[in-house]
Design a protein around this motif. Structure first.
Motif, PDB file in Angstrom:
ATOM      1  N   ALA A 133      51.236  37.324  38.839  1.00  0.00           N
ATOM      2  CA  ALA A 133      51.068  36.171  39.621  1.00  0.00           C
ATOM      3  C   ALA A 133      50.451  35.223  38.842  1.00  0.00           C
ATOM      4  CB  ALA A 133      49.946  36.507  40.928  1.00  0.00           C
ATOM      5  N   ALA A 134      50.846  33.863  39.245  1.00  0.00           N
ATOM      6  CA  ALA A 134      50.247  32.661  38.846  1.00  0.00           C
ATOM      7  C   ALA A 134      48.831  32.699  38.895  1.00  0.00           C
ATOM      8  CB  ALA A 134      50.913  31.544  39.237  1.00  0.00           C
ATOM      9  N   ALA A 135      47.900  32.435  37.654  1.00  0.00           N
ATOM     10  CA  ALA A 135      46.377  32.302  37.895  1.00  0.00           C
ATOM     11  C   ALA A 135      46.246  30.662  38.698  1.00  0.00           C
ATOM     12  CB  ALA A 135      45.965  32.133  36.763  1.00  0.00           C
ATOM     13  N   HIS A 136      45.415  30.683  39.273  1.00  0.00           N
ATOM     14  CA  HIS A 136      44.905  29.435  39.652  1.00  0.00           C
ATOM     15  C   HIS A 136      44.432  28.288  38.583  1.00  0.00           C
ATOM     16  CE1 HIS A 136      42.930  26.475  43.280  1.00  0.00           C
ATOM     17  NE2 HIS A 136      43.454  25.772  42.211  1.00  0.00           N
ATOM     18  N   LYS A 137      44.882  27.461  38.221  1.00  0.00           N
ATOM     19  CA  LYS A 137      44.669  26.886  37.070  1.00  0.00           C
ATOM     20  C   LYS A 137      43.697  25.331  37.309  1.00  0.00           C
ATOM     21  CE  LYS A 137      49.126  27.458  35.826  1.00  0.00           C
ATOM     22  NZ  LYS A 137      48.895  28.858  36.335  1.00  0.00           N
ATOM     23  N   HIS A 138      42.723  25.302  36.706  1.00  0.00           N
ATOM     24  CA  HIS A 138      41.966  24.004  36.920  1.00  0.00           C
ATOM     25  C   HIS A 138      42.066  23.114  35.597  1.00  0.00           C
ATOM     26  CE1 HIS A 138      39.896  25.261  40.652  1.00  0.00           C
ATOM     27  NE2 HIS A 138      40.486  26.512  40.172  1.00  0.00           N
TER      28      HIS A 138
END
Length: 353
Positions: free
Chosen positions: A210-215
């Motif tokens: 799954a796509a990581a939540h990128k900051h």
């Protein structure tokens, strides 16, 4: 003849800490991965039956390659330790008083969605044993993905394309010639790994990326960093549901109201092409650190913080690790499996009821 020994400067140190009930499973698996990836390793366990079991697992290995040690606080980790894996602990217990080493991660307690992982262990460790050569793809002159209107607009923020705008050469102006090859390579990986895999003999047999939540952190408004522009193009063409937050640090009162930030944010917040980025403003680095302390823990996923414009402060790296996340200094890297670690996370599921 056997290969010559590596010089000492090429040896990486790794530590795996595991509770007694996890030494024979997750702990031993992480030790094997460290050894196969060129580390000298230590298996750390609490005093008592756990340490006795660790000694049995290390028995027969040369002490210079693998040894068992009594576990202590992470503040006592030697400086030569490059990789640290914990099995059965929470991130908050590990990094309260110490900045993590270069490669760190922990496999925490089980949940209904599988084992909670943090730091750089949020992606599957076995990926790190694969080596793929993408030279052929990098040298490919033909685009492999069709760019829509929004994506074409995003490519105009690339520095190489802005520089080429004054030329009359179509080749110089093409998005692919201006550095979109990295985007295509990452998209190839994401589309290749988009389907879940079903495993036999485990509690949560359905595993998927799954796509990581990128900051993303941005600290200047004179030009958009190329890595952030490329990330927006990937997000628009990815098969995964991409979650991105853009943190604008120290841009001033009108920072987000001036181009190129204004035009870029309009596109990535538009909701078109799957682009639903969030934007947060912070007056300075202290305010960003306060957000990590006060709000990051309320996020559904640990923060994956990425800053490509300047070095991330030590306290931000530590706090990010303490909350279960990781702070990366770069987003795009040549090794494809390392690239997946920066972009994705692992999901485990029990499958259909």
């Amino acid at each position: 003849p056997p290969p010559p020994p590596r010089p000492a400067v090429a040896v990486w140190g790794g530590v795996v800490f595991a509770a007694a009930r996890l030494l024979g499973g997750g702990g031993s698996r992480e030790i094997v991965l460290l050894l196969l990836s060129g580390h000298v390793a230590s298996l750390a366990a609490p005093r008592g039956s756990a340490l006795d079991l660790a000694k049995e697992l290390a028995d027969g290995f040369p002490p210079a390659l693998l040894q068992s040690v009594e576990a202590g606080p992470t503040i006592t980790l030697p400086a030569m330790v490059r990789t640290f894996r914990s099995v059965g602990c929470s991130a908050g217990e590990l990094w309260t008083d110490r900045v993590p080493p270069a490669d760190f991660g922990n496999f925490g307690p089980h949940s209904s969605r599988g084992r909670i992982s943090g730091g750089m262990a949020a992606s599957a460790s076995p990926f790190m044993l694969a080596q793929t050569n993408l030279t052929v793809l990098e040298n490919c002159s033909e685009p492999r993905f069709e760019f829509g209107k929004d994506v074409e607009k995003l490519t105009e923020f690339l520095s190489a394309r802005r520089s080429a705008a004054s030329t009359t050469s179509p080749q110089a102006l093409s998005a692919y010639a201006c550095g979109v090859g990295q985007v295509h390579n990452l998209l190839d990986l994401l589309w290749s790994f988009r389907e879940p895999v079903v495993l036999d003999g485990v509690n949560n047999p359905v595993v998927s990326l799954a796509a990581a939540h990128k900051h993303f952190i941005i600290t200047g408004n004179s030009a958009m960093p190329d890595d952030i522009v490329k990330a927006s193009i990937v997000a628009a063409l990815s098969p995964l549901r991409e979650k991105v937050t853009l943190h604008a640090v120290g841009l001033g009162v009108q920072g987000l109201l001036r181009d190129p930030m204004l035009s870029f944010c309009r596109i990535v917040q538009s909701g078109r092409s799957g682009l639903e980025w969030q934007v947060r403003e912070h007056k300075n680095w202290s305010e960003l650190l306060a957000w990590l302390h006060e709000s990051a823990g309320d996020e559904p996923e640990p923060p994956q913080l990425i800053s490509t414009q300047r070095q991330i402060e030590i306290e931000i790296r530590r706090r990010c690790a303490e909350s279960g996340g990781v702070a990366w200094a770069s987003l795009f890297v040549p090794e494809p499996c390392e690239q997946l670690r920066r972009w994705t996370t692992i999901l485990e599921d029990s499958g259909p009821a």
